[in-house]
Design an enzyme around this catalytic site. Structure first.
Site, PDB file in Angstrom:
ATOM      1  N   GLY A 127       6.957 -51.015  -7.647  1.00 35.54           N
ATOM      2  CA  GLY A 127       5.904 -50.670  -6.690  1.00 35.54           C
ATOM      3  C   GLY A 127       4.798 -49.941  -7.419  1.00 35.54           C
ATOM      4  N   ALA A 136       0.454 -46.073  -4.504  1.00 36.60           N
ATOM      5  CA  ALA A 136       0.028 -44.702  -4.817  1.00 36.60           C
ATOM      6  C   ALA A 136       1.117 -43.881  -5.506  1.00 36.60           C
ATOM      7  CB  ALA A 136      -0.425 -44.025  -3.535  1.00 36.60           C
ATOM      8  N   LYS A 194       8.297 -35.692   9.232  1.00 36.56           N
ATOM      9  CA  LYS A 194       7.042 -34.957   8.957  1.00 36.56           C
ATOM     10  C   LYS A 194       5.866 -35.916   9.084  1.00 36.56           C
ATOM     11  CE  LYS A 194       5.975 -36.671   4.829  1.00 36.56           C
ATOM     12  NZ  LYS A 194       4.688 -37.203   4.351  1.00 36.56           N
ATOM     13  N   ARG A 245      -2.350 -39.494   5.166  1.00 40.96           N
ATOM     14  CA  ARG A 245      -2.888 -40.656   5.872  1.00 40.96           C
ATOM     15  C   ARG A 245      -2.410 -40.659   7.323  1.00 40.96           C
ATOM     16  NH1 ARG A 245      -0.499 -44.223   1.065  1.00 40.96           N
ATOM     17  NH2 ARG A 245       1.152 -42.736   1.518  1.00 40.96           N
TER      18      ARG A 245
HETATM   19  N1  LIG Z   1       1.307 -41.470  -1.287  1.00 37.78           N
HETATM   20  C1  LIG Z   1       1.925 -40.317  -1.345  1.00 37.78           C
HETATM   21  O1  LIG Z   1       1.302 -39.287  -1.603  1.00 37.78           O
HETATM   22  C2  LIG Z   1       3.388 -40.232  -1.144  1.00 37.78           C
HETATM   23  C3  LIG Z   1       4.116 -41.286  -0.690  1.00 37.78           C
HETATM   24  N2  LIG Z   1       5.453 -41.148  -0.538  1.00 37.78           N
HETATM   25  C4  LIG Z   1       6.248 -42.210  -0.007  1.00 37.78           C
HETATM   26  O2  LIG Z   1       6.384 -43.197  -1.008  1.00 37.78           O
HETATM   27  C5  LIG Z   1       6.403 -44.484  -0.412  1.00 37.78           C
HETATM   28  C6  LIG Z   1       5.311 -45.297  -1.025  1.00 37.78           C
HETATM   29  O3  LIG Z   1       4.061 -44.717  -0.645  1.00 37.78           O
HETATM   30  P1  LIG Z   1       2.697 -45.087  -1.327  1.00 37.78           P
HETATM   31  O4  LIG Z   1       2.930 -45.364  -2.770  1.00 37.78           O
HETATM   32  O5  LIG Z   1       1.691 -44.080  -0.954  1.00 37.78           O
HETATM   33  O6  LIG Z   1       2.388 -46.427  -0.556  1.00 37.78           O
HETATM   34  P2  LIG Z   1       1.468 -47.628  -0.940  1.00 37.78           P
HETATM   35  O7  LIG Z   1       0.870 -48.129   0.310  1.00 37.78           O
HETATM   36  O8  LIG Z   1       0.515 -47.265  -2.026  1.00 37.78           O
HETATM   37  O9  LIG Z   1       2.514 -48.749  -1.420  1.00 37.78           O
HETATM   38  C7  LIG Z   1       3.721 -48.585  -2.121  1.00 37.78           C
HETATM   39  C8  LIG Z   1       4.257 -49.927  -2.596  1.00 37.78           C
HETATM   40  O10 LIG Z   1       4.927 -50.631  -1.556  1.00 37.78           O
HETATM   41  C9  LIG Z   1       4.379 -51.961  -1.479  1.00 37.78           C
HETATM   42  N3  LIG Z   1       4.549 -52.481  -0.141  1.00 37.78           N
HETATM   43  C10 LIG Z   1       3.945 -52.087   1.000  1.00 37.78           C
HETATM   44  N4  LIG Z   1       4.392 -52.814   2.050  1.00 37.78           N
HETATM   45  C11 LIG Z   1       5.286 -53.702   1.541  1.00 37.78           C
HETATM   46  C12 LIG Z   1       6.089 -54.729   2.104  1.00 37.78           C
HETATM   47  N5  LIG Z   1       6.070 -54.981   3.409  1.00 37.78           N
HETATM   48  N6  LIG Z   1       6.893 -55.447   1.272  1.00 37.78           N
HETATM   49  C13 LIG Z   1       6.936 -55.200  -0.045  1.00 37.78           C
HETATM   50  N7  LIG Z   1       6.213 -54.216  -0.623  1.00 37.78           N
HETATM   51  C14 LIG Z   1       5.399 -53.486   0.147  1.00 37.78           C
HETATM   52  C15 LIG Z   1       2.945 -51.692  -1.867  1.00 37.78           C
HETATM   53  O11 LIG Z   1       2.156 -52.792  -2.078  1.00 37.78           O
HETATM   54  P3  LIG Z   1       0.530 -52.524  -1.793  1.00 37.78           P
HETATM   55  O12 LIG Z   1       0.064 -51.490  -2.763  1.00 37.78           O
HETATM   56  O13 LIG Z   1      -0.168 -53.800  -2.029  1.00 37.78           O
HETATM   57  O14 LIG Z   1       0.434 -52.082  -0.355  1.00 37.78           O
HETATM   58  C16 LIG Z   1       3.191 -50.874  -3.098  1.00 37.78           C
HETATM   59  O15 LIG Z   1       3.705 -51.598  -4.179  1.00 37.78           O
HETATM   60  C17 LIG Z   1       6.188 -44.266   1.085  1.00 37.78           C
HETATM   61  O16 LIG Z   1       7.426 -44.357   1.761  1.00 37.78           O
HETATM   62  C18 LIG Z   1       5.598 -42.881   1.173  1.00 37.78           C
HETATM   63  O17 LIG Z   1       5.916 -42.220   2.363  1.00 37.78           O
HETATM   64  C19 LIG Z   1       6.110 -40.045  -0.926  1.00 37.78           C
HETATM   65  C20 LIG Z   1       5.426 -38.973  -1.385  1.00 37.78           C
HETATM   66  C21 LIG Z   1       4.023 -38.964  -1.452  1.00 37.78           C
HETATM   67  O1  LIG Z   2       4.251 -37.992   1.841  1.00 38.15           O
HETATM   68  C1  LIG Z   2       3.141 -37.638   1.558  1.00 38.15           C
HETATM   69  C2  LIG Z   2       2.879 -36.344   0.915  1.00 38.15           C
HETATM   70  O2  LIG Z   2       4.064 -35.697   0.557  1.00 38.15           O
HETATM   71  C3  LIG Z   2       1.964 -38.487   1.883  1.00 38.15           C
HETATM   72  O3  LIG Z   2       1.712 -38.488   3.243  1.00 38.15           O
HETATM   73  P1  LIG Z   2       0.759 -39.589   3.894  1.00 38.15           P
HETATM   74  O4  LIG Z   2       1.530 -40.897   3.845  1.00 38.15           O
HETATM   75  O5  LIG Z   2       0.485 -39.143   5.292  1.00 38.15           O
HETATM   76  O6  LIG Z   2      -0.487 -39.636   3.058  1.00 38.15           O
END
Ligand SMILES: NC(=O)C1=CN([C@@H]2O[C@H](COP(=O)(O)OP(=O)(O)OC[C@H]3O[C@@H](n4cnc5c(N)ncnc54)[C@H](OP(=O)(O)O)[C@@H]3O)[C@@H](O)[C@H]2O)C=CC1
Ligand SMILES: O=C(CO)COP(=O)(O)O
Length: 375
Positions: free
Chosen positions: A27, A30, A220, A287
């Site tokens: 993945g 972000a 959360k 978000r």
């Molecule tokens: N962003 C943050 O600050 C934080 C996020 N998280 C958690 O980490 C996880 C990932 O978040 P984040 O990286 O921000 O998310 P993103 O939207 O940036 O995506 C994460 C990855 O998942 C892929 N993806 C999304 N939907 C699907 C799907 N249906 N099938 C297959 N792959 C998919 C994305 O592809 P694509 O990029 O093309 O959408 C990408 O590779 C989440 O559960 C989030 O809650 C935890 C801590 C902090």
């Molecule tokens: O999990 C997160 C920070 O810890 C990110 O939250 P959001 O998906 O709401 O941006």
């Protein structure tokens, strides 16, 4: 017998000395991409694999090292892989980190299974719930999905580690100080993963409370949507509604405690990084908060979520509200929960899924929750 000691010894060497490791992140969104920063700072060999949705991200990373979501360059020396290069990306991995959103976690993990090998550790940053693969009406936490998917020959041989706590991905890339928890049934595996990622800025606590961490991580997001609504009220009355937001924050913490207790988790996660910590950052800068703000400003819930999805913004709290709402009857049946103890969750469900007016519903829930007995 000698083989037995060899396996124990090699695992000790592997997890005990913390030499350079091969880490594969699945993945390139972000969070997955952000974790390359502490890993590269610690000198590990890092493979970042993009899903079928990440092609543009990988294209740009290969071109000049810039991540298009973070709008900055990642560390040098990362190996980038496209969707069809999964086998190569996972070859020789010591640690595999699932950087996938909760709704895509199971499908991506299924693809990775053929390349998992005994002794690998699997980490996951996803925050949410899923339906049980064996019973489509049953809501379960994400660790249970991964355990369910593991083939018989790997059960008990691949430890899982789950990440919770306040951690905006871009701040990890910027190397701002932050603090998260890694929870696992296998504490040694959590310590191993920590040893590979921890830096003076990326702090990691270890916990055995997988359930508490997971409930907080999912909820959360849900409650941050509610807290975001208080921000959105400005659109209606032109005034700050910080008193409202602060009060909603305490109701959210209380309800995360109710759900965590009912699920068998620990209250220490609720008042620690996975609960209070992550709720704070998400309602300030997440978000999920944006969705709440839009609803609080007057847009009906179903229209607001459509708008965000059309803009390709990940909002996991929306599904978390629905999952949690469906989880309630399961917990009531077991006699461990009384739904009247979750008035804020009910209000969120009504606003987001039944298009009830956000302002009126929040005012009513404030009346109800003030002085409420959550015990
Ligand atoms: N962003 C943050 O600050 C934080 C996020 N998280 C958690 O980490 C996880 C990932 O978040 P984040 O990286 O921000 O998310 P993103 O939207 O940036 O995506 C994460 C990855 O998942 C892929 N993806 C999304 N939907 C699907 C799907 N249906 N099938 C297959 N792959 C998919 C994305 O592809 P694509 O990029 O093309 O959408 C990408 O590779 C989440 O559960 C989030 O809650 C935890 C801590 C902090
Ligand atoms: O999990 C997160 C920070 O810890 C990110 O939250 P959001 O998906 O709401 O941006």
């Amino acid at each position: 017998m000698l083989w037995f000691f060899y396996i124990i010894y090699s695992n000790y060497i592997k997890r005990g000395t913390y030499n350079m490791a091969n880490v594969t992140i699945l993945g390139a969104g972000a969070m997955g991409s952000a974790l390359t920063t502490p890993l590269r700072k610690n000198g590990h060999n890092v493979n970042l694999w993009g899903t079928h949705l990440d092609t543009k991200i990988i294209d740009q990373l290969k071109k000049d090292g810039t991540h298009i979501k973070h709008k900055c360059k990642l560390e040098d020396g990362i190996n980038y892989f496209y969707n069809e290069e999964l086998e190569e990306a996972m070859k020789d991995a010591d640690l595999v980190i699932m950087g996938i959103t909760s709704d895509g976690l199971a499908s991506v993990f299924k693809k990775a299974i053929p390349y998992l090998k005994e002794g690998m550790v699997v980490g996951s940053v996803a925050k949410g719930f899923e339906y049980d693969l064996k019973d489509k009406d049953k809501v379960i936490i994400l660790p249970d999905i991964l355990e369910e998917l593991l083939p018989e020959n790997l059960v008990g041989k691949i430890p899982f580690v789950f990440v919770g706590g306040p951690c905006k991905a871009v701040e990890v890339v910027w190397e701002c100080p932050n603090s998260v928890d890694y929870a696992s049934k296998d504490i040694e595996a959590a310590k191993y993963m920590r040893s590979l990622l921890v830096t003076d800025k990326y702090n990691v606590g270890i916990s055995s409370d997988v359930i508490g961490l997971e409930i907080c991580a999912a909820m959360k997001n849900a409650y941050s949507i509610g807290l975001g609504m208080a921000e959105g009220f400005k659109e209606l009355d032109g005034k700050l509604n910080n008193n409202c937001k602060a009060a909603l924050f305490t109701f959210a913490v209380a309800e995360m405690g109710v759900l965590t207790k009912a699920m068998g988790g620990s209250y220490s996660s609720v008042i620690g990084q996975p609960g209070v910590g992550d709720l704070e950052i998400t309602c300030e800068a997440g978000r999920n908060r944006i969705l709440g703000e839009v609803c609080g400003g007057g847009m009906p819930g179903t229209k607001a979520i459509k708008k965000m999805r059309d803009e390709d913004i990940t909002v996991e709290g929306y599904n978390a509200i629905k999952f949690a709402w469906e989880l309630i009857p399961q917990l009531e049946e077991k006699g461990v929960l009384d739904r009247s103890k979750l008035p804020f969750l009910q209000a969120l469900y009504e606003i987001l899924f039944e298009d009830k007016n956000a302002y009126d519903t929040i005012v009513k829930v404030m009346n109800k929750c003030t002085g409420f007995d959550y015990e």
